[in-house]
Design an enzyme around this catalytic site. Structure first.
Site, short mmCIF file in Angstrom:
data_model
loop_
_atom_site.label_atom_id
_atom_site.label_comp_id
_atom_site.label_asym_id
_atom_site.label_seq_id
_atom_site.Cartn_x
_atom_site.Cartn_y
_atom_site.Cartn_z
N ASN A 152 -3.98 -37.24 -25.25
CA ASN A 152 -3.00 -36.51 -24.44
C ASN A 152 -1.97 -35.92 -25.40
O ASN A 152 -1.53 -36.63 -26.30
CB ASN A 152 -2.32 -37.47 -23.44
CG ASN A 152 -1.62 -36.75 -22.31
OD1 ASN A 152 -0.88 -35.79 -22.53
ND2 ASN A 152 -1.84 -37.21 -21.09
N HIS A 166 -12.12 -38.69 -6.92
CA HIS A 166 -11.26 -37.99 -5.96
C HIS A 166 -12.00 -36.88 -5.22
O HIS A 166 -11.36 -35.99 -4.66
CB HIS A 166 -10.01 -37.43 -6.67
CG HIS A 166 -9.07 -38.49 -7.14
ND1 HIS A 166 -8.07 -38.26 -8.07
CD2 HIS A 166 -8.96 -39.81 -6.80
CE1 HIS A 166 -7.40 -39.39 -8.28
NE2 HIS A 166 -7.92 -40.34 -7.53
N ASP A 226 -12.65 -30.32 -9.78
CA ASP A 226 -13.39 -29.15 -10.27
C ASP A 226 -14.79 -29.57 -10.69
O ASP A 226 -15.11 -30.76 -10.70
CB ASP A 226 -12.62 -28.45 -11.41
CG ASP A 226 -12.52 -29.31 -12.68
OD1 ASP A 226 -13.57 -29.76 -13.19
OD2 ASP A 226 -11.40 -29.53 -13.17
P1 NAD Z 1 -1.66 -34.74 -14.07
O1 NAD Z 1 -1.53 -33.29 -13.82
O2 NAD Z 1 -0.74 -35.68 -13.42
O3 NAD Z 1 -1.51 -34.97 -15.63
C1 NAD Z 1 -2.12 -34.09 -16.54
C2 NAD Z 1 -1.99 -34.69 -17.91
O4 NAD Z 1 -2.71 -33.86 -18.81
C3 NAD Z 1 -0.54 -34.77 -18.43
O5 NAD Z 1 -0.30 -36.08 -18.92
C4 NAD Z 1 -0.52 -33.75 -19.57
O6 NAD Z 1 0.29 -34.17 -20.65
C5 NAD Z 1 -1.97 -33.72 -19.99
N1 NAD Z 1 -2.41 -32.49 -20.61
C6 NAD Z 1 -1.93 -31.23 -20.45
N2 NAD Z 1 -2.61 -30.36 -21.21
C7 NAD Z 1 -3.55 -31.08 -21.86
C8 NAD Z 1 -4.57 -30.75 -22.81
N3 NAD Z 1 -4.76 -29.49 -23.23
N4 NAD Z 1 -5.36 -31.74 -23.28
C9 NAD Z 1 -5.18 -33.03 -22.87
N5 NAD Z 1 -4.23 -33.39 -21.99
C10 NAD Z 1 -3.43 -32.43 -21.50
O7 NAD Z 1 -3.17 -35.07 -13.77
P2 NAD Z 1 -3.92 -36.40 -13.35
O8 NAD Z 1 -3.43 -37.53 -14.17
O9 NAD Z 1 -5.35 -36.04 -13.36
O10 NAD Z 1 -3.47 -36.70 -11.85
C11 NAD Z 1 -3.22 -35.68 -10.92
C12 NAD Z 1 -4.02 -35.69 -9.66
O11 NAD Z 1 -4.17 -34.33 -9.27
C13 NAD Z 1 -5.41 -36.22 -9.74
O12 NAD Z 1 -5.59 -37.01 -8.62
C14 NAD Z 1 -6.35 -35.04 -9.66
O13 NAD Z 1 -7.38 -35.29 -8.73
C15 NAD Z 1 -5.51 -33.93 -9.13
N6 NAD Z 1 -5.72 -32.64 -9.84
C16 NAD Z 1 -6.98 -32.22 -10.16
C17 NAD Z 1 -7.17 -31.01 -10.84
C18 NAD Z 1 -8.57 -30.53 -11.21
O14 NAD Z 1 -9.51 -30.91 -10.52
N7 NAD Z 1 -8.75 -29.71 -12.24
C19 NAD Z 1 -6.06 -30.24 -11.21
C20 NAD Z 1 -4.78 -30.71 -10.84
C21 NAD Z 1 -4.63 -31.92 -10.17
#
Ligand code: NAD
Ligand code: ZN
Length: 229
Positions: A198, A106, A91
């Protein structure tokens, strides 16, 4: 004191963007692994484009939250050393909050890559079969400029150098399940400080010296205020 901040999907959750696990929820009837691979794109390009088109369009309906804003504030005010923000997110909420020293390891939703010439260029619309590359003019060879499972993340050399020289590493909203980002905390100097933000324990929690269990919108502004005090 050099800073490296790593962010994941959790920092954008409170802006209304689904995390990895939420995207894989039953409502969506899609597992991220099934649309975010080169094999999926070869097998069914229209399905993969539609998935990313929808996520690109969704960016217009969301806004940065206090966590994104606090990191932009930290970057502007940080004069005691280098600052680098590394995000796994595709994003654009960090840049919309004002972050500039930012690497999208990414890739980015708002960018398209041309399979004919390799150029990536800004892209805000859907990617259609007839869409033409703005660099070479070839039609029908554009893909989302995002790193799929099985592909090499971007900027790894610069990230490794910054990690090796940092005195503070902060990881925000990442589950520690996606590599190589999960291993960054093990690449910092022995005497560097490490903080994980987290609401839940991530898979890499044991590697961090400090944990702040709470939502990014609360914990990131709090940490930034401490650093700038
Ligand atoms: P993930 O979805 O695997 O993990 C998300 C983490 O965020 C979890 O550990 C969760 O406990 C935590 N979390 C949830 N709500 C939160 C909050 N309010 N404050 C802080 N932490 C919070 O995500 P990841 O580790 O980034 O890996 C997933 C992959 O998916 C990445 O490669 C990413 O590129 C992609 N992805 C990107 C987006 C985006 O661009 N917004 C969204 C989803 C997935
Ligand atoms: Zn091209």
């Amino acid at each position: 004191m050099n800073l490296v901040v790593l962010t994941g999907a959790g920092i954008s959750a409170e802006s209304g963007l689904a995390t990895f696990r939420d995207l894989g929820g039953t409502w969506s009837q899609v597992r991220l692994e099934e649309v975010a691979t080169p094999e999926a794109f070869l097998a069914d390009p229209a399905r993969v484009q539609a998935f990313y088109d929808a996520r690109r369009a969704q960016l217009r309906r969301v806004a940065p939250n206090p966590a994104h804003e606090a990191l932009a504030r930290l970057e502007r005010a940080w004069t005691r050393g280098d600052f680098l923000l590394v995000t796994q997110n595709v994003d654009d909420l960090h840049e919309r909050a004002g972050s500039r020293r930012l690497l999208h390891m990414h890739g980015e939703l708002r960018s398209a890559r041309c399979l004919a010439c390799g150029a990536d260029s800004p892209w805000d619309e859907d990617i259609r079969p007839e869409s033409a590359c703005t660099a070479c003019g070839t039609a029908g060879r554009l893909r989302p400029h995002v790193v799929w499972f099985g592909e090499m993340p971007l900027y790894m050399e610069a990230i490794e150098v910054a990690l090796s020289r940092c005195a503070l590493f902060v990881s925000i909203g990442t589950s520690g399940q996606v590599w190589p980002a999960a291993g960054f905390v093990r690449m910092i100097p022995r005497d560097a400080r490490s903080v994980e933000i987290n609401p839940e324990r991530s898979q890499m929690a044991d590697a961090f010296a400090e944990h702040r269990r709470g939502p990014a919108s609360v914990e990131v502004p709090r940490l930034v205020a401490e650093l700038l005090a």
